[in-house]
Structure formats: structure tokens, C-alpha cells
Scaffold this motif. Structure first.
Motif, PDB file in Angstrom:
ATOM      1  N   ILE A 197      42.941  35.099  38.066  1.00 12.13           N
ATOM      2  CA  ILE A 197      42.268  35.900  39.093  1.00 12.13           C
ATOM      3  C   ILE A 197      42.318  37.363  38.675  1.00 12.13           C
ATOM      4  O   ILE A 197      43.362  37.862  38.252  1.00 12.13           O
ATOM      5  CB  ILE A 197      42.939  35.731  40.477  1.00 12.13           C
ATOM      6  CG1 ILE A 197      42.980  34.256  40.890  1.00 12.13           C
ATOM      7  CG2 ILE A 197      42.211  36.547  41.537  1.00 12.13           C
ATOM      8  CD1 ILE A 197      43.757  34.007  42.174  1.00 12.13           C
ATOM      9  N   VAL A 198      41.192  38.048  38.792  1.00 14.30           N
ATOM     10  CA  VAL A 198      41.115  39.474  38.477  1.00 14.30           C
ATOM     11  C   VAL A 198      40.451  40.204  39.634  1.00 14.30           C
ATOM     12  O   VAL A 198      39.405  39.779  40.134  1.00 14.30           O
ATOM     13  CB  VAL A 198      40.317  39.733  37.180  1.00 14.30           C
ATOM     14  CG1 VAL A 198      40.131  41.235  36.949  1.00 14.30           C
ATOM     15  CG2 VAL A 198      41.005  39.094  35.986  1.00 14.30           C
ATOM     16  N   VAL A 199      41.067  41.292  40.075  1.00  9.40           N
ATOM     17  CA  VAL A 199      40.473  42.166  41.091  1.00  9.40           C
ATOM     18  C   VAL A 199      40.157  43.491  40.418  1.00  9.40           C
ATOM     19  O   VAL A 199      41.066  44.173  39.932  1.00  9.40           O
ATOM     20  CB  VAL A 199      41.425  42.388  42.282  1.00  9.40           C
ATOM     21  CG1 VAL A 199      40.787  43.329  43.299  1.00  9.40           C
ATOM     22  CG2 VAL A 199      41.791  41.068  42.944  1.00  9.40           C
ATOM     23  N   SER A 200      38.874  43.846  40.371  1.00  9.14           N
ATOM     24  CA  SER A 200      38.461  45.073  39.687  1.00  9.14           C
ATOM     25  C   SER A 200      37.857  46.067  40.665  1.00  9.14           C
ATOM     26  O   SER A 200      37.155  45.690  41.603  1.00  9.14           O
ATOM     27  CB  SER A 200      37.427  44.764  38.594  1.00  9.14           C
ATOM     28  OG  SER A 200      38.045  44.280  37.429  1.00  9.14           O
ATOM     29  N   GLY A 201      38.114  47.339  40.406  1.00  7.33           N
ATOM     30  CA  GLY A 201      37.562  48.404  41.242  1.00  7.33           C
ATOM     31  C   GLY A 201      36.647  49.311  40.454  1.00  7.33           C
ATOM     32  O   GLY A 201      36.795  49.453  39.238  1.00  7.33           O
ATOM     33  N   GLY A 202      35.713  49.924  41.171  1.00  3.87           N
ATOM     34  CA  GLY A 202      34.743  50.807  40.533  1.00  3.87           C
ATOM     35  C   GLY A 202      34.843  52.241  40.992  1.00  3.87           C
ATOM     36  O   GLY A 202      35.776  52.626  41.711  1.00  3.87           O
ATOM     37  N   GLU A 254      39.143  32.401  36.595  1.00  3.56           N
ATOM     38  CA  GLU A 254      38.612  31.451  37.574  1.00  3.56           C
ATOM     39  C   GLU A 254      37.921  32.203  38.707  1.00  3.56           C
ATOM     40  O   GLU A 254      36.901  31.762  39.229  1.00  3.56           O
ATOM     41  CB  GLU A 254      39.750  30.585  38.138  1.00  3.56           C
ATOM     42  CG  GLU A 254      40.466  29.721  37.111  1.00  3.56           C
ATOM     43  CD  GLU A 254      39.574  28.619  36.576  1.00  3.56           C
ATOM     44  OE1 GLU A 254      38.722  28.124  37.328  1.00  3.56           O
ATOM     45  OE2 GLU A 254      39.733  28.259  35.389  1.00  3.56           O
ATOM     46  N   LEU A 255      38.491  33.361  39.076  1.00  2.00           N
ATOM     47  CA  LEU A 255      37.942  34.171  40.171  1.00  2.00           C
ATOM     48  C   LEU A 255      37.937  35.637  39.770  1.00  2.00           C
ATOM     49  O   LEU A 255      38.968  36.174  39.358  1.00  2.00           O
ATOM     50  CB  LEU A 255      38.771  33.975  41.445  1.00  2.00           C
ATOM     51  CG  LEU A 255      38.427  34.871  42.640  1.00  2.00           C
ATOM     52  CD1 LEU A 255      36.999  34.626  43.129  1.00  2.00           C
ATOM     53  CD2 LEU A 255      39.424  34.653  43.775  1.00  2.00           C
ATOM     54  N   TYR A 256      36.770  36.273  39.889  1.00  2.00           N
ATOM     55  CA  TYR A 256      36.634  37.702  39.588  1.00  2.00           C
ATOM     56  C   TYR A 256      36.100  38.392  40.834  1.00  2.00           C
ATOM     57  O   TYR A 256      35.019  38.049  41.324  1.00  2.00           O
ATOM     58  CB  TYR A 256      35.685  37.929  38.416  1.00  2.00           C
ATOM     59  CG  TYR A 256      35.637  39.367  37.934  1.00  2.00           C
ATOM     60  CD1 TYR A 256      36.521  39.817  36.957  1.00  2.00           C
ATOM     61  CD2 TYR A 256      34.728  40.283  38.457  1.00  2.00           C
ATOM     62  CE1 TYR A 256      36.498  41.134  36.511  1.00  2.00           C
ATOM     63  CE2 TYR A 256      34.691  41.597  38.011  1.00  2.00           C
ATOM     64  CZ  TYR A 256      35.580  42.019  37.040  1.00  2.00           C
ATOM     65  OH  TYR A 256      35.558  43.323  36.600  1.00  2.00           O
ATOM     66  N   ILE A 257      36.868  39.350  41.351  1.00  2.00           N
ATOM     67  CA  ILE A 257      36.455  40.086  42.554  1.00  2.00           C
ATOM     68  C   ILE A 257      36.114  41.503  42.143  1.00  2.00           C
ATOM     69  O   ILE A 257      36.967  42.257  41.662  1.00  2.00           O
ATOM     70  CB  ILE A 257      37.569  40.079  43.617  1.00  2.00           C
ATOM     71  CG1 ILE A 257      37.933  38.634  43.992  1.00  2.00           C
ATOM     72  CG2 ILE A 257      37.124  40.846  44.860  1.00  2.00           C
ATOM     73  CD1 ILE A 257      39.081  38.522  44.973  1.00  2.00           C
ATOM     74  N   VAL A 278      32.897  37.278  42.944  1.00  2.00           N
ATOM     75  CA  VAL A 278      32.752  37.786  44.314  1.00  2.00           C
ATOM     76  C   VAL A 278      32.511  39.283  44.227  1.00  2.00           C
ATOM     77  O   VAL A 278      33.274  40.002  43.572  1.00  2.00           O
ATOM     78  CB  VAL A 278      34.011  37.498  45.155  1.00  2.00           C
ATOM     79  CG1 VAL A 278      33.875  38.125  46.542  1.00  2.00           C
ATOM     80  CG2 VAL A 278      34.260  36.002  45.263  1.00  2.00           C
ATOM     81  N   ALA A 279      31.452  39.760  44.861  1.00  2.00           N
ATOM     82  CA  ALA A 279      31.118  41.184  44.820  1.00  2.00           C
ATOM     83  C   ALA A 279      31.153  41.783  46.226  1.00  2.00           C
ATOM     84  O   ALA A 279      30.616  41.193  47.167  1.00  2.00           O
ATOM     85  CB  ALA A 279      29.737  41.390  44.205  1.00  2.00           C
ATOM     86  N   ILE A 294      29.289  34.903  45.278  1.00  2.00           N
ATOM     87  CA  ILE A 294      29.466  35.288  46.681  1.00  2.00           C
ATOM     88  C   ILE A 294      29.318  36.794  46.763  1.00  2.00           C
ATOM     89  O   ILE A 294      30.010  37.536  46.050  1.00  2.00           O
ATOM     90  CB  ILE A 294      30.851  34.866  47.212  1.00  2.00           C
ATOM     91  CG1 ILE A 294      31.035  33.351  47.093  1.00  2.00           C
ATOM     92  CG2 ILE A 294      31.035  35.305  48.658  1.00  2.00           C
ATOM     93  CD1 ILE A 294      32.442  32.879  47.378  1.00  2.00           C
ATOM     94  N   GLY A 295      28.421  37.274  47.608  1.00  2.00           N
ATOM     95  CA  GLY A 295      28.210  38.706  47.755  1.00  2.00           C
ATOM     96  C   GLY A 295      28.422  39.151  49.191  1.00  2.00           C
ATOM     97  O   GLY A 295      27.944  38.504  50.121  1.00  2.00           O
ATOM     98  N   LEU A 296      29.163  40.229  49.367  1.00  2.00           N
ATOM     99  CA  LEU A 296      29.400  40.786  50.699  1.00  2.00           C
ATOM    100  C   LEU A 296      28.886  42.213  50.720  1.00  2.00           C
ATOM    101  O   LEU A 296      29.411  43.080  50.017  1.00  2.00           O
ATOM    102  CB  LEU A 296      30.894  40.759  51.034  1.00  2.00           C
ATOM    103  CG  LEU A 296      31.314  41.410  52.356  1.00  2.00           C
ATOM    104  CD1 LEU A 296      30.640  40.709  53.541  1.00  2.00           C
ATOM    105  CD2 LEU A 296      32.829  41.408  52.510  1.00  2.00           C
ATOM    106  N   VAL A 297      27.834  42.436  51.509  1.00  2.00           N
ATOM    107  CA  VAL A 297      27.289  43.782  51.661  1.00  2.00           C
ATOM    108  C   VAL A 297      28.070  44.445  52.789  1.00  2.00           C
ATOM    109  O   VAL A 297      27.866  44.150  53.977  1.00  2.00           O
ATOM    110  CB  VAL A 297      25.786  43.751  51.981  1.00  2.00           C
ATOM    111  CG1 VAL A 297      25.261  45.179  52.151  1.00  2.00           C
ATOM    112  CG2 VAL A 297      25.021  43.035  50.879  1.00  2.00           C
TER     113      VAL A 297
END
Length: 311
Positions: A197-202, A254-257, A278-279, A294-297
Motif C-alpha cells: 500500500i502506498v499513500v502519495s501526496g501532491g 496492491e493499493l495506491y492512494i 484511488v484518487a 476509484i475517484g473521489l472529487v
């Protein structure tokens, strides 16, 4: 064909990227592993390499000059062995990408970089245009020098092999470079390139403190590695050790957020092979949504703390 694979190791353990490279090499021909290092740790790594499924022979070169895998010392060692091999494969890591071109130049052959599939003994697939297209290339050289994208191949099993280990001598210190020091970030989280699992920020996270306050709690709850876009790294939110993308690290968890990441081509090239993406972005037209499962606006400053709180 007989293939020589340079095994990267640390603390006597074979790195996962090399396990993927061995899988790729086995699709070409018989696999011989080269382990280079300084005494005890190198011998431990050689013992581990000998047990890897698919490895038929292990060459062990021990010399203080090989302790830090300096390309100026490792490349002549590899080149000197290539008389008995049809191909040389190494992971497309920082070390691999430093060593392979030197070997190719010494052998006077064209390097094939970052392969993602083996189509035949001399035919390979590799990404071009930041991963937007896959080129199939065939070599006409007598010797192959190839770097392998680790996320594109399964990891070879650590057990099942019974290869012999042969001690060899190398060229030693070429006198062209020396190891001065290493400044590496330490974290209890999983390694970015091997995390599930990776959680990335911009850049939308505004500053380093906000990045830490928003991304870290979510990553901690998920047991995830932390990543970042190049824009976030360039803005100083986090060090470049965490950069995901064409000029950073290639990941396929497996999961990229992706939090507050618009989805520039440079970033997508480093993570679009993730199993589930997941975005979270308040811009509904952001390119990241085109590849997201999966996209969450939504405003990340509301959505991410709420998500973290419910985990």
C-alpha cells in the motif's frame, strides 16, 4: 543462452528487485548470479542467492572495493566475465542504471533499458513516451546488456534452488572513485518500491507541515509507505527519496492512494501499474481520474482526515 545476473544485496539479504530480475533472466536462458561485496555479508548473500529457484550457479567476488557497489569497480568485474555469457541483466535501480551503461560501452553493444516483458531470446518489450506506449525491440548484438523493471516481473522464490557457489577474483579497485558517505532516510514504514500500500501526496498539500499532518496519519493507519509527486518534492514538502514517477521510483502496489495529485504524465509513469488506484482531488477534470479505479472529487483537507478517522 546463459545469462549473468548482478545480485544487489544488503546486510546479507538479496534485494527484491534482484528476485524480479532473476525471473526475467530465466525467460532468456540459464541463470548464473554474480554476488560482489566485502567478505561476510557478500558470502551470506551468495548463500541466499544459491537457494533462489532458477539460479544454476553463483559467482562470488569478495573484495573491499566491491563493498559499496561502486559502478567504476563493478562494471570492469562484469565486463571481464562476459566472455562466457550471452547476456547481462541487472535491476533498473540507481545502482543498476549506473553499472549497465558502462558494461554496454565496454562491450560496444546497445543497452536495452527498463524491459517489462521477454518476448524471445533477443526480443523485449519496454515502455517509451513516459509509459504511454510499449515498444517491442529486437537486438542484433552478440551480447545483451539489459536493465529490468522490477515491478513488471514476479519475484523468484527464495527457496527451491541448490546452486553451487564459485569464488572468483575480480579487478578490484579501479581507483576512479571512492565511497564518502551515505545519507539515507530511515523509516519503520515499508520500503516504497516493495510496499503493498502506498499513500502519495501532491503539491495541493501546501507545505511540509501540512503534508505530514494529512498524509502520515493515513499511511500509519494503513501500514503504508509514503510517496509524493515530483511537484511536492520540488516544493520541499518531503525529500526526493519519496518521489514516485519517471524520474523517481517505479511502484506497483496492491493499493495506491493519490492525494492532491493531478496526474501529470511524469507521475503516472511511476504508478499506473498499481493494482487498485484511488484518487482524491477536488478538480473533477484532473488527469488522475482517467486511470483511477476509484475517484473521489472532494477537498482533501476534509476527505482525508475523515477517511483516517474511520479506519
Amino acid at each position: 543462452m546463459t545469462v549473468l545476473v548482478l545480485v544487489e544485496h544488503e546486510a546479507g539479504t538479496v534485494k527484491e528487485s534482484s528476485l524480479s530480475t532473476i525471473t526475467a533472466a530465466a525467460k532468456i536462458g540459464a541463470v548464473h548470479a554474480l554476488v560482489a561485496g566485502d567478505s561476510d555479508e557478500a558470502r551470506q548473500a551468495a548463500d541466499a542467492a544459491a537457494k533462489i529457484a532458477g539460479v544454476e550457479k553463483v559467482l562470488l567476488a569478495t573484495d573491499p572495493a566491491y563493498a559499496k557497489m561502486l559502478a567504476e569497480n563493478i562494471a570492469p568485474l562484469v565486463t571481464g566475465l562476459m566472455g562466457g555469457y550471452d547476456a547481462f541483466l541487472v535491476s533498473a535501480t540507481s545502482s543498476g542504471k549506473n553499472i549497465a551503461p558502462r558494461v554496454a560501452a565496454k562491450l560496444d553493444v546497445m543497452q536495452i533499458s527498463d524491459i517489462v516483458a521477454v518476448e524471445g531470446e533477443k526480443t523485449f518489450a519496454r515502455p517509451i513516451y513516459a509509459g504511454n506506449a510499449i515498444a517491442t525491440v529486437e537486438s542484433s548484438d552478440s551480447k545483451l546488456v539489459i536493465t529490468v523493471r522490477g515491478t513488471a516481473f514476479d519475484k523468484a522464490a527464495l527457496e527451491g534452488g541448490s546452486a553451487s557457489i564459485e569464488d572468483i577474483s575480480g579487478t578490484g579497485d579501479a581507483g576512479l572513485s571512492s565511497f564518502v558517505g551515505l545519507e539515507a532516510s530511515e523509516s519503520e514504514r515499508p520500503d516504497l518500491t516493495s510496499a503493498k500500500i502506498v499513500v502519495s501526496g501532491g503539491r495541493a498539500l501546501k507545505d511540509a507541515d501540512t503534508f505530514e499532518q494529512v498524509i502520515t496519519p493515513l499511511a500509519d493507519k494503513l501500514g503504508a509507505a509514503v510517496g509524493a509527486s515530483r511537484a511536492a518534492v520540488d516544493a520541499g514538502y518531503i525529500s526526493n527519496d519519496y518521489q514516485v514517477g519517471q524520474t523517481g521510483k517505479i511502484v506497483a502496489p496492491e493499493l495506491y492512494i493519490a492525494v492532491g495529485i493531478s496526474g501529470a504524465i511524469q507521475h503516472l509513469a511511476g504508478m499506473k501499474d498499481s493494482k487498485t488506484i484511488v484518487a482524491i482531488n477536488k478538480d473533477e477534470d484532473a488527469p488522475i481520474f482517467q486511470i483511477a479505479d476509484i475517484g473521489l472529487v472532494a477537498d482533501l483537507f476534509d476527505a482525508v482526515p475523515e477517511l483516517t478517522g474511520k479506519l
